[in-house]
Write an enzyme that holds these catalytic residues in place. Sequence first.
Site, mmCIF file in Angstrom:
data_model
loop_
_atom_site.group_PDB
_atom_site.id
_atom_site.type_symbol
_atom_site.label_atom_id
_atom_site.label_comp_id
_atom_site.label_asym_id
_atom_site.label_seq_id
_atom_site.Cartn_x
_atom_site.Cartn_y
_atom_site.Cartn_z
ATOM 1 C CG ASN A 11 -1.850 1.133 1.317
ATOM 2 O OD1 ASN A 11 -1.828 2.012 0.460
ATOM 3 N ND2 ASN A 11 -2.681 1.142 2.340
ATOM 4 N NE ARG A 96 -6.383 1.254 0.008
ATOM 5 C CZ ARG A 96 -6.746 1.747 1.179
ATOM 6 N NH1 ARG A 96 -6.043 1.487 2.250
ATOM 7 N NH2 ARG A 96 -7.819 2.487 1.267
ATOM 8 C CG HIS A 184 -12.580 3.815 2.654
ATOM 9 N ND1 HIS A 184 -13.197 4.945 3.109
ATOM 10 C CD2 HIS A 184 -11.266 3.974 2.904
ATOM 11 C CE1 HIS A 184 -12.290 5.774 3.635
ATOM 12 N NE2 HIS A 184 -11.109 5.202 3.517
ATOM 13 C CG LEU A 212 -16.673 5.814 11.253
ATOM 14 C CD1 LEU A 212 -17.422 6.121 12.534
ATOM 15 C CD2 LEU A 212 -17.125 6.741 10.128
ATOM 16 N N GLY A 213 -11.966 6.165 9.850
ATOM 17 C CA GLY A 213 -10.534 6.192 10.155
ATOM 18 C C GLY A 213 -10.034 7.609 9.987
ATOM 19 N N GLY A 215 -9.198 8.683 7.052
ATOM 20 C CA GLY A 215 -10.153 8.910 5.968
ATOM 21 C C GLY A 215 -11.407 8.136 6.348
ATOM 22 N NE ARG A 244 -8.896 12.884 3.223
ATOM 23 C CZ ARG A 244 -8.932 11.583 2.940
ATOM 24 N NH1 ARG A 244 -9.790 11.115 2.043
ATOM 25 N NH2 ARG A 244 -8.131 10.738 3.560
ATOM 26 C CG MET A 287 -11.872 10.059 17.378
ATOM 27 S SD MET A 287 -12.864 11.584 17.471
ATOM 28 C CE MET A 287 -13.748 11.525 15.923
ATOM 29 N NE ARG A 288 -5.293 6.759 19.664
ATOM 30 C CZ ARG A 288 -4.418 5.892 19.220
ATOM 31 N NH1 ARG A 288 -4.014 4.915 19.989
ATOM 32 N NH2 ARG A 288 -3.930 5.973 18.007
ATOM 33 N N GLY A 331 -10.040 2.508 12.257
ATOM 34 C CA GLY A 331 -9.466 3.026 13.502
ATOM 35 C C GLY A 331 -10.469 3.573 14.510
ATOM 36 N N GLY A 333 -13.914 3.648 14.161
ATOM 37 C CA GLY A 333 -15.085 2.759 14.253
ATOM 38 C C GLY A 333 -14.826 1.560 15.149
ATOM 39 C CD GLU A 382 -8.679 -0.898 4.012
ATOM 40 O OE1 GLU A 382 -8.043 -0.741 5.087
ATOM 41 O OE2 GLU A 382 -9.080 0.054 3.336
HETATM 42 P P1 ADP Z 1 -6.321 5.415 8.096
HETATM 43 O O1 ADP Z 1 -7.471 6.045 7.373
HETATM 44 O O2 ADP Z 1 -5.084 6.246 8.069
HETATM 45 O O3 ADP Z 1 -6.121 3.950 7.766
HETATM 46 P P2 ADP Z 1 -7.097 4.380 10.706
HETATM 47 O O4 ADP Z 1 -8.179 3.464 10.265
HETATM 48 O O5 ADP Z 1 -5.845 3.786 11.238
HETATM 49 O O6 ADP Z 1 -6.752 5.493 9.624
HETATM 50 O O7 ADP Z 1 -7.727 5.327 11.841
HETATM 51 C C1 ADP Z 1 -7.025 6.356 12.429
HETATM 52 C C2 ADP Z 1 -7.942 7.054 13.425
HETATM 53 O O8 ADP Z 1 -8.380 6.112 14.406
HETATM 54 C C3 ADP Z 1 -7.281 8.208 14.176
HETATM 55 O O9 ADP Z 1 -8.149 9.318 14.224
HETATM 56 C C4 ADP Z 1 -7.101 7.609 15.567
HETATM 57 O O10 ADP Z 1 -7.137 8.600 16.562
HETATM 58 C C5 ADP Z 1 -8.300 6.717 15.666
HETATM 59 N N1 ADP Z 1 -8.139 5.767 16.760
HETATM 60 C C6 ADP Z 1 -7.277 4.742 16.858
HETATM 61 N N2 ADP Z 1 -7.394 4.160 18.084
HETATM 62 C C7 ADP Z 1 -8.350 4.871 18.759
HETATM 63 C C8 ADP Z 1 -8.930 4.797 20.069
HETATM 64 N N3 ADP Z 1 -8.542 3.870 20.928
HETATM 65 N N4 ADP Z 1 -9.892 5.685 20.388
HETATM 66 C C9 ADP Z 1 -10.279 6.636 19.506
HETATM 67 N N5 ADP Z 1 -9.777 6.766 18.288
HETATM 68 C C10 ADP Z 1 -8.827 5.886 17.918
#
Ligand code: ADP
Length: 408
Positions: A11, A96, A184, A212-213, A215, A244, A287-288, A331, A333, A382
């Site tokens: 990727n 990918r 996605h 929900l990541g 992206g 975004r 988000m964390r 991430g 979700g 993925e």
């Molecule tokens: P990408 O789109 O880069 O693949 P990911 O699916 O890895 O992204 O998701 C990244 C997001 O997930 C970030 O906003 C991160 O803060 C969030 N995240 C990861 N672990 C947690 C958690 N324990 N609580 C809240 N958000 C989380």
Amino acid sequence: MPNRNACLVVNAGSSSLKFSVFQGAGKADLEAVITGQISGIGTEPLFEAKDAARRPLAKENLARTGHGERAAMLGFLLNWIAARLDGAKLVAAGHRVVHGGTLFAAPVALTPAVLTELEALVPLAPLHQPHNLAAIRALAEAYPELPQVACFDTAFHQTQPWQAQTFAIPRELTAEGVRRYGFHGLSYEYIARRLPEIEPALHDARVVVCHLGNGSSLCAMRAGRSQDTSMGFTALDGVPMGTRPGVLDPGVLIYLMREKGYGADELEKLLYHKSGLLGVSGLSNDMRALLDSDDPRAAEAVELFCHGVAKQAAALAASMGGLDALVFTAGIGEHSAPVRARVAEKLAWLGVALDAAANRAKATRVSAAGSRIPVFVIPTDEERMIASHTLDLLSKTSRIAPDIVRAA
Ligand code: ADP
């Protein structure tokens, strides 16, 4: 592990290259034996890898090579992997690739002709497609005999009805390819396979999946096939994301161009890098970090995100004429119970109710016993999907164009 096949999954992004090595005798028993990434390509390349149990295998700074850095990095990676295959044979590489346009509704074995077609799609995904294709070329240069397969983020959405794919703009533009593609897709395809394994009664259900990541997008699927999705022509549309904005009145762009002299590059920077959670909070795209902050701007950013997700989920339910299940993945979700709880609260009128303890515990089924809509948390994969497609295509094709090299 003699007589076992190994598949490299790549990727490739603008400055990073994420990879996995899957091994197995067949599709069903694939195991990710190595995962890792090279980050900081073009600045300070750092190589990291972990084993199947996520224990560190390597972490080292790589020397910069200047021109052809990506090819050099891939060469290094392949040598490093070859020394750790333990008797297994690397039989293929799966990539990918963000855009398959209207041409590719399924993964495809890479040939010079296919590469040329994918090159023509660069204007549709200028920030991602060139990096995906550069990795394919670099690998082909270093290992001309290694069969390569492209798996697309767009392909899964090709089953959508025309209403979901078409903007209300003049037909000539639609015919040129200005339409909704959706992204996605590999994640949604994986969820479409997993959900009926978890709950067989849902095999032909109307499901909204919230990926929900960093992206983020949502997908409406019926009987495991995409019906509609929140991302459109590019990965900008839909819900707010890390950096975004998600849906944005196009009039804002005209305003910025006319009144503030924005050009394409500034708009691109604003929309891809400065908006979303980062723009609203002024603090972070993560988000964390926002959930941990007591700054009111962080709380507003989280609320705007949840509002956008709930609104899209309801819109997608309307697009399918109803909703039978809701799935959270990626991430945020998978890991953020407060976000799931807030989104579910906003969808209570649709019959969504979470079990607070199950939600906190990240159970597979997080809905309350009386919830009309069952709600699931399903970790996406993925990379596994790409490995599975790649080996599948390999077994169906006796020989995949070993002459892929130097198509440029
Ligand atoms: P990408 O789109 O880069 O693949 P990911 O699916 O890895 O992204 O998701 C990244 C997001 O997930 C970030 O906003 C991160 O803060 C969030 N995240 C990861 N672990 C947690 C958690 N324990 N609580 C809240 N958000 C989380």
